[in-house]
Scaffold this active site. Structure first.
Site, PDB file in Angstrom:
ATOM      1  N   CYS A 206       0.816  -1.224   0.000  1.00 25.40           N
ATOM      2  CA  CYS A 206       0.000   0.000   0.000  1.00 25.40           C
ATOM      3  C   CYS A 206       0.848   1.271   0.000  1.00 25.40           C
ATOM      4  O   CYS A 206       0.351   2.338  -0.350  1.00 25.40           O
ATOM      5  CB  CYS A 206      -0.938   0.013   1.195  1.00 25.40           C
TER       6      CYS A 206
ATOM      7  N   HIS B  76      -3.400   6.686   2.475  1.00 28.59           N
ATOM      8  CA  HIS B  76      -3.790   5.397   1.903  1.00 28.59           C
ATOM      9  C   HIS B  76      -5.167   5.028   2.455  1.00 28.59           C
ATOM     10  O   HIS B  76      -5.492   5.325   3.600  1.00 28.59           O
ATOM     11  CB  HIS B  76      -2.768   4.311   2.249  1.00 28.59           C
TER      12      HIS B  76
ATOM     13  N   ASN C  57     -10.137  -0.871  -0.524  1.00 28.65           N
ATOM     14  CA  ASN C  57      -8.685  -0.707  -0.398  1.00 28.65           C
ATOM     15  C   ASN C  57      -8.037  -1.174  -1.706  1.00 28.65           C
ATOM     16  O   ASN C  57      -8.019  -2.365  -1.996  1.00 28.65           O
ATOM     17  CB  ASN C  57      -8.193  -1.552   0.793  1.00 28.65           C
TER      18      ASN C  57
HETATM   19  N1  ACO Z   1     -18.962  -8.900   8.712  1.00 25.53           N
HETATM   20  C1  ACO Z   1     -19.389  -9.146   9.974  1.00 25.53           C
HETATM   21  N2  ACO Z   1     -18.534  -9.379  10.977  1.00 25.53           N
HETATM   22  C2  ACO Z   1     -17.225  -9.395  10.709  1.00 25.53           C
HETATM   23  C3  ACO Z   1     -16.719  -9.157   9.423  1.00 25.53           C
HETATM   24  C4  ACO Z   1     -17.640  -8.906   8.397  1.00 25.53           C
HETATM   25  N3  ACO Z   1     -17.270  -8.649   7.110  1.00 25.53           N
HETATM   26  N4  ACO Z   1     -15.358  -9.210   9.460  1.00 25.53           N
HETATM   27  C5  ACO Z   1     -15.031  -9.484  10.723  1.00 25.53           C
HETATM   28  N5  ACO Z   1     -16.156  -9.603  11.477  1.00 25.53           N
HETATM   29  C6  ACO Z   1     -16.269  -9.897  12.904  1.00 25.53           C
HETATM   30  C7  ACO Z   1     -15.074 -10.659  13.435  1.00 25.53           C
HETATM   31  O1  ACO Z   1     -15.218 -12.043  13.178  1.00 25.53           O
HETATM   32  C8  ACO Z   1     -15.163 -10.326  14.902  1.00 25.53           C
HETATM   33  O2  ACO Z   1     -16.131 -11.158  15.480  1.00 25.53           O
HETATM   34  P1  ACO Z   1     -15.887 -11.751  16.952  1.00 25.53           P
HETATM   35  O3  ACO Z   1     -15.812 -10.571  17.876  1.00 25.53           O
HETATM   36  O4  ACO Z   1     -17.106 -12.593  17.161  1.00 25.53           O
HETATM   37  O5  ACO Z   1     -14.605 -12.529  16.880  1.00 25.53           O
HETATM   38  C9  ACO Z   1     -15.678  -8.891  14.918  1.00 25.53           C
HETATM   39  O6  ACO Z   1     -16.284  -8.701  13.628  1.00 25.53           O
HETATM   40  C10 ACO Z   1     -14.637  -7.863  15.165  1.00 25.53           C
HETATM   41  O7  ACO Z   1     -13.488  -8.158  14.344  1.00 25.53           O
HETATM   42  P2  ACO Z   1     -12.253  -7.216  14.258  1.00 25.53           P
HETATM   43  O8  ACO Z   1     -11.209  -7.825  13.368  1.00 25.53           O
HETATM   44  O9  ACO Z   1     -11.840  -6.775  15.624  1.00 25.53           O
HETATM   45  O10 ACO Z   1     -12.933  -5.981  13.507  1.00 25.53           O
HETATM   46  P3  ACO Z   1     -12.372  -4.546  13.316  1.00 25.53           P
HETATM   47  O11 ACO Z   1     -13.313  -3.580  13.850  1.00 25.53           O
HETATM   48  O12 ACO Z   1     -10.919  -4.430  13.733  1.00 25.53           O
HETATM   49  O13 ACO Z   1     -12.397  -4.396  11.713  1.00 25.53           O
HETATM   50  C11 ACO Z   1     -10.827  -4.511   9.873  1.00 25.53           C
HETATM   51  C12 ACO Z   1     -11.634  -5.295  10.917  1.00 25.53           C
HETATM   52  C13 ACO Z   1     -11.827  -3.778   9.004  1.00 25.53           C
HETATM   53  C14 ACO Z   1     -10.005  -5.461   9.047  1.00 25.53           C
HETATM   54  C15 ACO Z   1      -9.934  -3.493  10.599  1.00 25.53           C
HETATM   55  O14 ACO Z   1      -9.224  -4.149  11.626  1.00 25.53           O
HETATM   56  C16 ACO Z   1      -8.914  -2.827   9.694  1.00 25.53           C
HETATM   57  O15 ACO Z   1      -9.259  -2.064   8.819  1.00 25.53           O
HETATM   58  N6  ACO Z   1      -7.607  -3.026   9.943  1.00 25.53           N
HETATM   59  C17 ACO Z   1      -6.511  -2.286   9.298  1.00 25.53           C
HETATM   60  C18 ACO Z   1      -6.168  -2.807   7.962  1.00 25.53           C
HETATM   61  C19 ACO Z   1      -4.923  -2.129   7.464  1.00 25.53           C
HETATM   62  O16 ACO Z   1      -4.565  -1.030   7.833  1.00 25.53           O
HETATM   63  N7  ACO Z   1      -4.204  -2.809   6.580  1.00 25.53           N
HETATM   64  C20 ACO Z   1      -2.977  -2.252   6.083  1.00 25.53           C
HETATM   65  C21 ACO Z   1      -3.055  -1.928   4.675  1.00 25.53           C
HETATM   66  S1  ACO Z   1      -3.656  -3.271   3.676  1.00 25.53           S
HETATM   67  C22 ACO Z   1      -2.388  -3.741   2.575  1.00 25.53           C
HETATM   68  O17 ACO Z   1      -1.253  -3.397   2.708  1.00 25.53           O
HETATM   69  C23 ACO Z   1      -2.723  -4.719   1.479  1.00 25.53           C
END
Ligand code: ACO
Length: 330
Positions: A116, A257, A287
């Site tokens: 990214c 990003h 993304n």
């Molecule tokens: N729909 C419903 N529920 C979901 C989904 C979905 N699509 N995805 C995850 N959940 C659930 C999980 O299973 C979890 O359930 P649980 O509590 O029963 O275990 C709950 O939602 C919370 O999960 P988290 O992973 O804590 O959710 P979070 O609020 O952190 O969101 C996300 C997840 C969107 C991935 C977030 O963490 C994020 O954006 N992270 C940063 C990503 C990033 O910066 N990446 C770097 C760049 S990417 C690259 O380089 C290619």
């Protein structure tokens, strides 16, 4: 402190696939919902290649638009840098396929993978090549087709990623004042498995078992990355402003990003910027990794939001983990 560079953005272009994947599509077969996706990520829809489209075809169209916007002939391009983690093939570089399509035999062409952060890495590398006197017109492309490496049964990643491409023509600046005021690149490979694809490289080439085990899909520690991204982006932007002696108010636009709208919003609030000074396209494209910042830059220029003379700060964070900032005057 980085040395200012007498290099300017001469033209920009971008290209997105036609096919739209809505949140309703995912909700139709997975345990997810439009409400969860929008509230946790800010994404309403994303694009996906289909038919004959490839990472190369998206890049070629974005490049043609950037060269046309720059007001030069394609034959004036002297170097092609393609920033991508999802190249057309592992061998040869995506840049070579793209170079052939653009009709530029003989022109040096290479790939750069900083995920990214790739586009900002590429702009810095391209600008340095110009500053050193090697080349005049450098084509930097950020293109990604992450939907090819997404497990559509994994709700925690499949809703996040989209395909797209952006391109920029860099040229020497004719003005006395440098256009690139500050830049920074960094990486921490100790966190390599925070986002990665376990198989398909030389360590674990494709085999029946790697396919059976789903090792060719991207894996991500979302929660850990979220926390790091917020801290890192704030630190990077603060440092860029203080090193360059610029106030947040002086910026016309920050282009971060696009990995999560909540990360963008937290960063904006910490900087004390109004919403119109923070570029957002994750709502429409998801993304798009190395393409996200370039697409936002092109759209902001074409809509008139950004004009010649405006101060813009690009800030990226992604797999590796990698990060980069670039402060420039258009
Ligand atoms: N729909 C419903 N529920 C979901 C989904 C979905 N699509 N995805 C995850 N959940 C659930 C999980 O299973 C979890 O359930 P649980 O509590 O029963 O275990 C709950 O939602 C919370 O999960 P988290 O992973 O804590 O959710 P979070 O609020 O952190 O969101 C996300 C997840 C969107 C991935 C977030 O963490 C994020 O954006 N992270 C940063 C990503 C990033 O910066 N990446 C770097 C760049 S990417 C690259 O380089 C290619």
């Amino acid at each position: 402190m980085s040395q200012p560079l007498n290099v300017r953005i001469r033209g920009t272009g971008s290209f997105l696939p036609q096919k739209v994947l809505t949140n309703e599509f995912f909700a139709s077969y997975l345990d997810t919902s439009d409400e969860w996706i929008v509230s946790r990520t800010g994404i309403h829809e994303r694009r996906q290649i289909s038919g004959d489209e490839t990472m190369c075809s998206l890049s070629v169209e974005a490049a043609r638009r950037a060269v046309s916007d720059a007001g030069i002939a394609m034959q004036d391009i002297e170097l092609i840098l393609v920033c991508t983690a999802t190249p057309e093939t592992n061998i040869p570089a995506a840049a070579c396929w793209i170079q052939a399509e653009l009709g530029l035999p003989g022109v040096p062409a290479m790939d750069l993978n900083a995920a990214c952060s790739g586009f900002v890495y590429g702009l810095i590398a391209g600008a340095q090549m110009i500053e050193s006197g090697c080349y005049c017109n450098v084509l930097v492309i950020g293109a990604e087709v992450l939907t090819r490496f997404t497990d559509y049964q994994d709700r925690s990643t499949c809703v996040l990623f989209g395909d797209g491409a952006a391109a920029v023509v860099l040229s020497p600046s004719e003005q006395a004042e440098p256009n690139i005021l500050y830049y920074e690149m960094g990486a921490d490979g100790r966190r390599a498995t925070d986002i990665w694809m376990p198989a398909g490289g030389s360590k674990l080439p494709a085999s029946h078992s790697t396919v059976d085990e789903g090792l060719h899909f991207m894996r991500m520690k979302g929660r850990e990355l979220f926390k790091l991204a917020v801290v890192k982006l704030e630190e990077l932007i603060d440092r860029a402003l203080s090193e360059a002696g610029v106030k947040a108010d002086d910026l016309k636009l920050v282009i971060p990003h696009q990995s999560n709208l909540r990360i963008i919003e937290l960063t904006r609030e910490r900087l004390g910027l109004p919403p119109e000074k923070m570029a957002v396209n994750i709502d429409r494209y998801g993304n798009t990794s190395a393409a996200s910042i370039g697409i936002a830059l092109d759209e902001a220029r074409r809509s008139g939001q950004l004009q010649s003379g405006d101060l813009v700060l690009l800030a990226a964070f992604g797999a590796g983990v990698t990060w980069a900032t670039l402060l420039l005057r258009l």
